[in-house]
Scaffold this motif. Structure first.
Motif, mmCIF file in Angstrom:
data_model
loop_
_atom_site.group_PDB
_atom_site.id
_atom_site.type_symbol
_atom_site.label_atom_id
_atom_site.label_comp_id
_atom_site.label_asym_id
_atom_site.label_seq_id
_atom_site.Cartn_x
_atom_site.Cartn_y
_atom_site.Cartn_z
ATOM 1 N N PRO A 217 3.800 9.845 5.450
ATOM 2 C CA PRO A 217 4.198 10.772 4.390
ATOM 3 C C PRO A 217 3.745 10.321 3.006
ATOM 4 C CG PRO A 217 5.978 10.525 5.958
ATOM 5 C CD PRO A 217 4.909 9.557 6.370
ATOM 6 N N GLN A 218 3.280 11.278 2.220
ATOM 7 C CA GLN A 218 2.748 11.004 0.892
ATOM 8 C C GLN A 218 3.767 10.259 0.025
ATOM 9 O OE1 GLN A 218 -0.317 11.991 0.126
ATOM 10 N NE2 GLN A 218 -0.517 11.893 -2.095
ATOM 11 N N GLY A 219 3.271 9.221 -0.679
ATOM 12 C CA GLY A 219 4.117 8.487 -1.603
ATOM 13 C C GLY A 219 4.931 7.382 -0.980
ATOM 14 N N SER A 220 4.825 7.189 0.339
ATOM 15 C CA SER A 220 5.582 6.124 1.000
ATOM 16 C C SER A 220 4.905 4.777 0.739
ATOM 17 C CB SER A 220 5.641 6.365 2.510
ATOM 18 O OG SER A 220 6.230 7.618 2.801
ATOM 19 N N ALA A 221 5.707 3.779 0.399
ATOM 20 C CA ALA A 221 5.210 2.413 0.250
ATOM 21 C C ALA A 221 5.488 1.685 1.550
ATOM 22 C CB ALA A 221 5.889 1.710 -0.913
ATOM 23 N N PRO B 278 0.821 -1.212 0.000
ATOM 24 C CA PRO B 278 0.000 0.000 0.000
ATOM 25 C C PRO B 278 0.855 1.261 0.000
ATOM 26 C CG PRO B 278 -0.104 -1.120 2.134
ATOM 27 C CD PRO B 278 0.576 -2.047 1.192
ATOM 28 N N VAL B 279 0.408 2.247 -0.748
ATOM 29 C CA VAL B 279 1.135 3.504 -0.908
ATOM 30 C C VAL B 279 0.280 4.637 -0.356
ATOM 31 C CG1 VAL B 279 2.191 5.090 -2.555
ATOM 32 C CG2 VAL B 279 2.307 2.618 -2.947
ATOM 33 N N SER B 280 0.867 5.426 0.516
ATOM 34 C CA SER B 280 0.156 6.540 1.117
ATOM 35 C C SER B 280 -0.260 7.542 0.040
ATOM 36 C CB SER B 280 1.053 7.234 2.154
ATOM 37 O OG SER B 280 0.400 8.346 2.724
ATOM 38 N N GLY B 281 -1.551 7.834 -0.003
ATOM 39 C CA GLY B 281 -2.072 8.754 -1.002
ATOM 40 C C GLY B 281 -2.593 8.075 -2.244
ATOM 41 N N TYR B 282 -2.320 6.761 -2.418
ATOM 42 C CA TYR B 282 -2.800 5.999 -3.572
ATOM 43 C C TYR B 282 -3.836 4.955 -3.155
ATOM 44 C CZ TYR B 282 1.018 7.790 -6.510
ATOM 45 O OH TYR B 282 1.870 8.592 -7.220
ATOM 46 N N ASP B 283 -3.497 4.173 -2.148
ATOM 47 C CA ASP B 283 -4.277 2.988 -1.806
ATOM 48 C C ASP B 283 -5.056 3.183 -0.520
ATOM 49 O OD1 ASP B 283 -3.196 1.431 -3.986
ATOM 50 O OD2 ASP B 283 -1.342 1.341 -2.822
ATOM 51 N N ARG B 284 -6.092 2.380 -0.389
ATOM 52 C CA ARG B 284 -6.897 2.412 0.819
ATOM 53 C C ARG B 284 -6.487 1.251 1.720
ATOM 54 N NH1 ARG B 284 -13.078 3.637 -0.394
ATOM 55 N NH2 ARG B 284 -13.029 3.793 1.881
ATOM 56 N N GLY B 285 -7.325 0.231 1.859
ATOM 57 C CA GLY B 285 -6.947 -0.906 2.694
ATOM 58 C C GLY B 285 -6.627 -0.489 4.116
ATOM 59 N N THR B 286 -5.559 -1.050 4.690
ATOM 60 C CA THR B 286 -5.217 -0.791 6.085
ATOM 61 C C THR B 286 -4.838 0.662 6.327
ATOM 62 O OG1 THR B 286 -2.925 -1.480 5.701
ATOM 63 C CG2 THR B 286 -4.462 -3.163 6.484
ATOM 64 N N LEU B 287 -4.298 1.353 5.318
ATOM 65 C CA LEU B 287 -3.888 2.740 5.530
ATOM 66 C C LEU B 287 -5.081 3.630 5.834
ATOM 67 C CD1 LEU B 287 -1.122 3.326 2.841
ATOM 68 C CD2 LEU B 287 -0.925 2.446 5.162
ATOM 69 N N VAL B 288 -6.204 3.369 5.181
ATOM 70 C CA VAL B 288 -7.416 4.144 5.445
ATOM 71 C C VAL B 288 -8.151 3.592 6.661
ATOM 72 C CG1 VAL B 288 -9.692 4.770 4.538
ATOM 73 C CG2 VAL B 288 -7.676 4.933 3.068
ATOM 74 N N ASP B 289 -8.235 2.262 6.757
ATOM 75 C CA ASP B 289 -8.930 1.644 7.888
ATOM 76 C C ASP B 289 -8.325 2.086 9.224
ATOM 77 O OD1 ASP B 289 -10.490 0.360 6.038
ATOM 78 O OD2 ASP B 289 -9.424 -1.553 6.183
ATOM 79 N N GLN B 290 -7.001 2.274 9.241
ATOM 80 C CA GLN B 290 -6.306 2.647 10.464
ATOM 81 C C GLN B 290 -6.070 4.150 10.580
ATOM 82 O OE1 GLN B 290 -2.722 0.277 10.458
ATOM 83 N NE2 GLN B 290 -3.840 -1.658 10.381
ATOM 84 N N SER B 291 -6.608 4.922 9.619
ATOM 85 C CA SER B 291 -6.490 6.399 9.627
ATOM 86 C C SER B 291 -5.030 6.837 9.752
ATOM 87 C CB SER B 291 -7.332 6.984 10.778
ATOM 88 O OG SER B 291 -8.687 6.625 10.642
#
Length: 437
Positions: free
Chosen positions: A347-351, A330-343
């Protein structure tokens, strides 16, 4: 399961008389030829960063978020250690284990590998009736789901089969919806190809499929039977999964434990994953200790250094392909999944890859910076306070970016797979279907 990612790719070879064969695009699997990555020694940490890490850990302790002193930190640029705290000590990494599973899968099959499932018959077809058995030959596809069954049901019906007088025979390793019992998987498949028997769950999945998708009605009169082989079968359809790169993206963005376990089983089990990952990353096997491929259980232990080394090994492996590490995680600013579920506020663009157990909050990945270039990091915190600890981890990463400067995301970590929910938008999916069909 995320709906935009699960539609699968169907490539068909129709071998019945009078049916035109649909061809296959030849895919060349490129092998990694660049050798083992250089292992960074846990010495000579950057003094400024040491202060930053000490402050981070003191802050966690002051807020009473930690349950023990076993906190693992590893931060490095491509070839230089920036900081290591308990960096070579194996500790529970939760779903960071999926990094090892991803690396072992790539090293074994390559990013373009597709799993095959075939359909056969054992009798003649007359007036829409197959007078015999329908046979499904499993091909170890870890991501065969409702959408695949619906699509195959429509294909079977296009071949003139509306009814089957015999049984559904399951041969080989056929799994569906992560159910590995062949009888259960076969029962799910039988439901999937006959819309007259669909549950509300299947109808909800169907409603998220591309508009215009037909509802198959292939009724099987007999039972679901599991056999080792069928001597008189006539192949009629071959189904190919999504390329492995997309399956791994699904696994990591969702942090899908069931999918990870099936992939690890395909590879030969946790110990095979452990050995392949350690060898390919160039780290001592003592730093990767696995009991499964998902990370469930504190018995799965990985050192922070080994986690970062595996991520770098994945990036180098993919240098011979069009993919980058951001196409697996998951990439910050691109993907949802756990990154969005966990709020998360990473930093933008980090994998990155997240990991959570009862008292483990883990995060690892790569962030782009102006002064240090790509910075690879692993943080394993022993804490039961999930939300508060995640906030502190994200703040720390933002401090690193402030320390070394913001930069545009470089091409080497810009994902090809991006967009909606799982990083795979509708236009991307259509392009994939056109390429591999």
């Amino acid at each position: 399961m995320w709906d935009l990612f699960s539609y699968g790719i169907i490539s068909l070879w129709l071998e019945m008389a009078g049916i035109q064969t649909i061809g296959q695009n030849t895919v060349t699997i490129l092998k990694w030829q660049t050798g083992l990555p250089q292992l960074i020694s846990p010495e000579n940490s950057d003094q400024i960063l040491t202060i930053e890490v000490d402050e981070y850990l003191k802050g966690l302790a002051a807020k009473r978020l930690l349950t023990s002193d076993a906190q693992g930190i590893w931060i490095q640029s491509e070839f230089k250690l920036l900081h290591g705290h308990e960096g070579t000590v194996p500790m529970p990494g939760a779903s960071l284990t999926k990094i090892a599973t991803s690396l072992a899968a790539l090293e074994t099959w390559g990013p373009q590998h597709q799993f095959e499932t075939s359909i056969s018959t054992t009798g003649p077809i007359t007036n829409g009736i197959l007078r015999g058995d329908l046979v499904i030959n499993g091909g170890n596809d870890p991501y065969f789901v409702w959408e695949e069954a619906i699509a195959l049901g429509n294909t079977i019906q296009k071949l003139g089969i509306n009814q089957v007088t015999g049984n559904l025979i399951v041969v080989g390793d056929f799994w569906m919806n992560y159910r590995t019992d062949p009888i259960v998987a076969g029962q799910l498949f039988r439901e999937g190809i006959n819309s007259a028997t669909w549950s509300n769950n299947v109808r909800n999945i169907y409603n998220r499929m591309p508009p215009g998708t037909l509802q198959p009605k292939v009724a099987i009169a007999g039972s679901v039977i599991s056999q080792k082989s069928v001597s008189t079968e006539i192949p009629i359809v071959r189904h190919k999964s999504l390329p492995l790169i997309y399956i791994l993206k699904t696994m990591n963005v969702e942090s899908n434990n069931e999918l990870a376990e099936i992939i690890a089983s395909n590879l030969g089990g946790a110990k095979v994953v452990q050995q392949k990952a350690a060898w390919t990353a160039g780290v001592p096997q003592a730093e990767i200790q696995l009991i499964n491929g998902s990370g469930l259980g504190v018995e799965n232990k990985i050192s922070p250094r080994a986690v970062s080394a595996m991520l770098i090994a994945i990036q180098r492996y993919l240098q011979t392909s069009k993919w980058v590490i951001a196409d697996l995680f998951p990439v910050s600013g691109y993907d949802r999944g756990t990154l969005v579920d966990q709020s998360r506020n990473i930093p933008q663009g980090s994998a990155v890859k997240t990991g959570t157990l009862n008292d483990v909050i883990a995060l690892a990945g790569v962030i782009p910076t102006r002064e240090e270039g790509l910075v690879w990091f692993t943080m394993i915190n022993r804490s039961p306070y999930w939300e508060a600890t995640r906030v502190e981890q994200d703040k720390f990463l933002q401090q690193l970016v402030s320390l070394w400067g913001v930069t545009e995301v470089p091409e080497v970590i810009t994902p090809q797979i991006n967009g909606d929910r799982l990083g795979l938008g509708a236009s991307d999916r259509n392009q994939i279907l056109e390429k591999y069909n």
